[in-house]
Motif scaffolding. Structure first.
Motif, PDB file in Angstrom:
ATOM      1  N   ALA A  95     -17.820  23.153  24.678  1.00 33.47           N
ATOM      2  CA  ALA A  95     -17.819  21.842  25.333  1.00 33.47           C
ATOM      3  C   ALA A  95     -16.482  21.127  25.173  1.00 33.47           C
ATOM      4  O   ALA A  95     -16.041  20.421  26.070  1.00 33.47           O
ATOM      5  N   ASP A  96     -15.809  21.332  24.058  1.00 31.40           N
ATOM      6  CA  ASP A  96     -14.511  20.690  23.822  1.00 31.40           C
ATOM      7  C   ASP A  96     -13.772  21.483  22.763  1.00 31.40           C
ATOM      8  O   ASP A  96     -14.279  22.464  22.205  1.00 31.40           O
ATOM      9  N   ASP A  97     -12.564  21.071  22.481  1.00 31.39           N
ATOM     10  CA  ASP A  97     -11.735  21.768  21.506  1.00 31.39           C
ATOM     11  C   ASP A  97     -12.341  21.717  20.116  1.00 31.39           C
ATOM     12  O   ASP A  97     -12.197  22.672  19.323  1.00 31.39           O
ATOM     13  N   GLU A  98     -12.996  20.645  19.816  1.00 32.31           N
ATOM     14  CA  GLU A  98     -13.595  20.504  18.484  1.00 32.31           C
ATOM     15  C   GLU A  98     -14.690  21.539  18.271  1.00 32.31           C
ATOM     16  O   GLU A  98     -14.768  22.191  17.216  1.00 32.31           O
ATOM     17  N   MET A  99     -15.558  21.739  19.296  1.00 29.99           N
ATOM     18  CA  MET A  99     -16.618  22.743  19.200  1.00 29.99           C
ATOM     19  C   MET A  99     -16.036  24.155  19.198  1.00 29.99           C
ATOM     20  O   MET A  99     -16.526  25.043  18.487  1.00 29.99           O
ATOM     21  N   ALA A 100     -14.982  24.387  19.980  1.00 26.64           N
ATOM     22  CA  ALA A 100     -14.350  25.713  19.996  1.00 26.64           C
ATOM     23  C   ALA A 100     -13.788  26.057  18.628  1.00 26.64           C
ATOM     24  O   ALA A 100     -13.930  27.198  18.141  1.00 26.64           O
ATOM     25  N   GLU A 101     -13.162  25.071  17.979  1.00 23.21           N
ATOM     26  CA  GLU A 101     -12.615  25.331  16.641  1.00 23.21           C
ATOM     27  C   GLU A 101     -13.726  25.584  15.632  1.00 23.21           C
ATOM     28  O   GLU A 101     -13.603  26.446  14.751  1.00 23.21           O
ATOM     29  N   LEU A 102     -14.818  24.840  15.751  1.00 28.78           N
ATOM     30  CA  LEU A 102     -15.936  25.054  14.828  1.00 28.78           C
ATOM     31  C   LEU A 102     -16.544  26.441  15.008  1.00 28.78           C
ATOM     32  O   LEU A 102     -16.903  27.115  14.016  1.00 28.78           O
ATOM     33  N   GLU A 103     -16.677  26.883  16.258  1.00 28.07           N
ATOM     34  CA  GLU A 103     -17.215  28.227  16.499  1.00 28.07           C
ATOM     35  C   GLU A 103     -16.328  29.297  15.857  1.00 28.07           C
ATOM     36  O   GLU A 103     -16.822  30.257  15.237  1.00 28.07           O
ATOM     37  N   ASP A 104     -15.009  29.123  15.980  1.00 28.07           N
ATOM     38  CA  ASP A 104     -14.094  30.086  15.356  1.00 28.07           C
ATOM     39  C   ASP A 104     -14.234  30.066  13.834  1.00 28.07           C
ATOM     40  O   ASP A 104     -14.173  31.110  13.169  1.00 28.07           O
ATOM     41  N   ILE A 105     -14.419  28.876  13.265  1.00 28.33           N
ATOM     42  CA  ILE A 105     -14.567  28.778  11.808  1.00 28.33           C
ATOM     43  C   ILE A 105     -15.843  29.480  11.354  1.00 28.33           C
ATOM     44  O   ILE A 105     -15.866  30.214  10.350  1.00 28.33           O
ATOM     45  N   ILE A 106     -16.940  29.289  12.092  1.00 24.98           N
ATOM     46  CA  ILE A 106     -18.214  29.915  11.714  1.00 24.98           C
ATOM     47  C   ILE A 106     -18.108  31.440  11.784  1.00 24.98           C
ATOM     48  O   ILE A 106     -18.544  32.162  10.865  1.00 24.98           O
ATOM     49  N   VAL A 107     -17.511  31.946  12.875  1.00 24.50           N
ATOM     50  CA  VAL A 107     -17.383  33.406  13.013  1.00 24.50           C
ATOM     51  C   VAL A 107     -16.483  33.953  11.917  1.00 24.50           C
ATOM     52  O   VAL A 107     -16.753  35.014  11.316  1.00 24.50           O
ATOM     53  N   GLY A 108     -15.406  33.232  11.595  1.00 22.56           N
ATOM     54  CA  GLY A 108     -14.499  33.707  10.561  1.00 22.56           C
ATOM     55  C   GLY A 108     -15.157  33.747   9.190  1.00 22.56           C
ATOM     56  O   GLY A 108     -14.943  34.684   8.410  1.00 22.56           O
ATOM     57  N   ARG A 109     -15.941  32.747   8.867  1.00 24.20           N
ATOM     58  CA  ARG A 109     -16.568  32.693   7.548  1.00 24.20           C
ATOM     59  C   ARG A 109     -17.743  33.657   7.418  1.00 24.20           C
ATOM     60  O   ARG A 109     -18.030  34.172   6.342  1.00 24.20           O
ATOM     61  N   LEU A 110     -18.448  33.892   8.565  1.00 28.94           N
ATOM     62  CA  LEU A 110     -19.688  34.681   8.492  1.00 28.94           C
ATOM     63  C   LEU A 110     -19.522  36.118   9.003  1.00 28.94           C
ATOM     64  O   LEU A 110     -20.519  36.843   9.149  1.00 28.94           O
ATOM     65  N   SER A 111     -18.309  36.502   9.298  1.00 27.90           N
ATOM     66  CA  SER A 111     -18.125  37.873   9.804  1.00 27.90           C
ATOM     67  C   SER A 111     -18.557  38.911   8.778  1.00 27.90           C
ATOM     68  O   SER A 111     -19.057  39.991   9.135  1.00 27.90           O
ATOM     69  N   LYS A 112     -18.416  38.622   7.477  1.00 28.18           N
ATOM     70  CA  LYS A 112     -18.823  39.583   6.450  1.00 28.18           C
ATOM     71  C   LYS A 112     -20.334  39.695   6.336  1.00 28.18           C
ATOM     72  O   LYS A 112     -20.864  40.598   5.675  1.00 28.18           O
ATOM     73  N   TYR A 113     -21.047  38.771   6.999  1.00 22.10           N
ATOM     74  CA  TYR A 113     -22.507  38.835   7.033  1.00 22.10           C
ATOM     75  C   TYR A 113     -23.017  39.352   8.373  1.00 22.10           C
ATOM     76  O   TYR A 113     -24.182  39.187   8.726  1.00 22.10           O
TER      77      TYR A 113
END
Length: 476
Positions: A95-113
Motif C-alpha cells: 500500500a505504501d513504502d512503509e508497508m513495503a519496508e515492513l514486509e521486507d523486514i518480516i521476510v528477512g527476520r523469518l527466512s530461517k523459519y
C-alpha cells in the motif's frame, strides 16, 4: 468591524497575549496529536512484526493440518488467526513504502523459519449501524469502565491484516487491531487546559495593571495639571520610561507655571502702577470747573480705574494663601442671597441642608457671587436652587435674560469676552466674572456649565464634589 477592536494599550497587549496563548495551545496540541499518531503507528508495526515472529517460530515446524488446528485454537476475535492455501491479502503491491519496508523486514527476520513472502495491509473499520448508548451502570467500577471504553475504541479502530507464506506454500493469516488514537482533549484534560489558560490570562491582567498603573497615574496627573497648574508635581519613581515621562511632565508644568506667573505679575504690575497716574489725573480733574468735558473725562477715568481693578483682581486671585476647610454650602449660598432683593433662594427644602464640601471659603464664595451677579446683571433677577446629584453639590442659578447663542457657550468663559458689545461696566462688565468662577470651581474638581432654558433665559450650573468623595488640591 473596527469598533470590535480594543482602544487602549493594555487591552491590545491583553488581546495579543490571549491570541498568542491560543496559537501556542492549538499548535502544541496539533503537534502532540501528530506525534501521538506517528508513535502509535510505529508501535503497531513493531507489535505486528513481533507477533509474526512468535507465530512463525511456533508453527514453522508443524504440518499443515496441525497448523490449522493450532491456529483455530489461538484465534480469539478480534485477533483472528487462520491458515489457507491463498493469502488473505490478495494484492502483491504494498500500500505504501512503509508497508513495503515492513514486509521486507518480516521476510528477512523469518527466512530461517521457512517464510518466503509476507504481505501487510491496513483496513479501515467497517461502518456499523449506530446504537444508542445505554445508561452507564452505576455498579461498574472506574477501572472496568475504562476497560470497556478502551475495548469499544479498539473495536472501532483500524485492522492490520498480515499474510505470511511457509515453504510448503501454506499461508498463515492473522489480524491485529491498531492502537486507537486517544484524543488530546477529553473530559479529564480539558479542565486542566482551561485552568492553565485562565491562570495565564489572570496573571497577564494583573501584570498589565501593575505595569500600566504609573501611566494611569501620569494621565490623571496631566488632567489635574490641566485643571490646576499649581498641583503637586509627579513622583519620579518607577520604571525608566515612566521616570522620563514624569520628569518631562514636571518640567513642562514648571515652565508653564513660570510663564503664567510672569503674565500674572505683569498684569498685576501694570494695573498697580496705573493707580498713581490715574489718581493724579483725578485730582487735576477735580480742580477744573464744572463742564461737560470734565464730567465725560471723570466717567472715562472711572472706567479705566474699574478695568485696572478687574485686571489686578483677575491676575492675583489665585495667589491668595487660603487653607482648605469643610464648608456648609447651603449656609454659604444663603449668606450670599440674604438681603439681596434681586435674588430668590429656594433653600427651604430639607435635603438641601447639610451639603458639606471641602475647599476655600473665600474662593467658593466669590465663585457663587460672580455667577449670581452675572444672572442679576443680564436677567434682572436670579433664582437659586441647591440639591445633591450623586457625589456632588449642584447649585442652579436661573435668570430671565436673553440667553447666550449655543455657539458661544464656551467662548463666554474666556477672559474679557462678553456677548454684550459695549464696554460700559454698568451693562456688561469686563468679561472676567465667569472666567474666575469656572477657574475656582475647577480648582476643587468641580465645574461651571451654562445652558439656555427652554422657557427663555440662562441657567448656570455649579458642581462641587461633596467632602470625602474627592480630595481637593491645595492651592497657593
Amino acid at each position: 468591524m473596527r469598533w470590535l477592536l480594543p482602544r487602549s494599550l493594555p487591552a491590545w497587549v491583553l488581546l495579543i497575549v490571549i491570541a498568542g496563548l491560543l496559537s501556542i495551545q492549538v499548535s502544541t496540541l496539533s503537534i502532540v496529536s501528530r506525534e501521538r499518531v506517528a508513535s502509535n503507528n510505529i508501535l503497531d508495526l513493531f507489535r505486528l512484526n513481533d507477533r509474526a515472529l512468535s507465530l512463525a517460530k511456533l508453527l514453522y515446524a508443524e504440518q499443515p493440518l496441525d497448523r490449522t488446528r493450532i491456529a483455530a485454537g489461538l484465534s480469539v476475535p478480534p485477533h483472528v488467526l487462520t491458515t489457507s492455501d491463498a493469502p488473505a491479502v490478495s494484492s502483491v503491491i504494498p500500500a505504501d513504502d512503509e508497508m513495503a519496508e515492513l514486509e521486507d523486514i518480516i521476510v528477512g527476520r523469518l527466512s530461517k523459519y521457512g517464510i518466503q513472502e509476507a504481505r501487510v495491509r491496513r483496513e479501515m473499520p467497517k461502518a456499523r449501524p449506530s446504537q444508542n448508548s445505554a445508561e452507564p451502570d452505576q455498579s461498574v467500577g472506574s477501572v472496568e469502565r475504562e476497560l470497556l471504553d478502551l475495548s469499544s475504541d479498539i473495536t472501532n479502530s483500524d485492522t492490520l491484516v498480515a499474510s505470511i507464506e511457509f515453504k510448503d506454500s501454506q499461508w498463515l493469516n492473522f489480524t491485529m487491531k491498531a492502537t486507537p488514537p486517544s484524543p488530546v482533549l477529553n473530559s479529564d484534560s480539558l479542565p486542566l487546559y482551561g485552568s492553565v489558560a485562565a491562570l495565564v490570562v489572570a496573571l497577564s491582567i494583573w501584570s498589565l495593571r501593575r505595569l500600566t498603573a504609573p501611566y494611569r497615574a501620569l494621565e490623571s496627573a496631566v488632567r489635574r495639571i490641566g485643571a490646576d497648574l499649581k498641583s503637586p508635581p509627579l513622583d519620579e519613581r518607577g520604571s525608566s520610561e515612566y521616570k522620563s515621562a514624569a520628569r518631562a511632565v514636571n518640567t513642562m508644568q514648571a515652565r508653564l507655571k513660570e510663564y503664567v506667573e510672569d503674565r500674572e505679575l505683569l498684569a498685576a504690575a501694570l494695573a498697580h502702577d496705573l493707580r498713581t497716574p490715574l489718581t493724579r489725573i483725578r485730582l487735576r480733574l477735580e480742580l477744573l470747573r464744572n463742564s461737560p468735558l470734565r464730567t465725560a473725562l471723570m466717567h472715562n477715568l472711572a472706567d479705566i480705574e474699574a478695568i485696572s481693578a478687574s485686571v489686578l483682581d483677575f491676575a492675583t486671585y489665585e495667589a491668595r494663601d487660603e487653607a482648605l476647610e469643610r464648608i456648609d454650602f447651603w449656609s454659604l449660598v444663603d449668606s450670599i442671597a440674604d438681603g439681596n432683593p434681586h435674588v430668590v433662594f429656594d433653600g427651604a427644602r430639607h435635603h438641601a441642608r447639610g451639603l458639606v464640601c471641602q475647599g476655600q471659603a473665600i474662593a467658593l464664595r466669590r465663585c457663587v457671587a460672580n455667577l449670581v451677579d452675572n444672572a442679576v446683571k443680564y436677567g434682572g433677577k436670579a433664582r437659586l436652587a441647591l440639591s445633591q446629584v450623586g457625589g456632588h453639590v449642584l447649585l442652579t442659578i436661573d435668570d430671565s435674560g436673553p440667553g447666550i447663542p449655543e455657539t458661544k457657550m464656551e467662548t463666554i468663559f474666556r477672559p474679557f469676552i462678553r456677548i454684550e458689545g459695549s464696554r460700559n461696566r454698568q451693562t456688561g462688565g469686563f468679561g472676567l466674572g465667569l472666567t474666575i468662577a469656572r477657574n475656582i470651581a475647577r480648582r476643587f474638581d468641580g465645574d461651571v456649565v451654562l445652558k439656555n432654558r427652554s422657557g427663555g433665559g440662562l441657567r448656570a450650573e455649579l458642581k462641587i464634589p461633596l467632602a470625602g468623595t474627592v480630595k481637593a488640591a491645595a492651592v497657593g
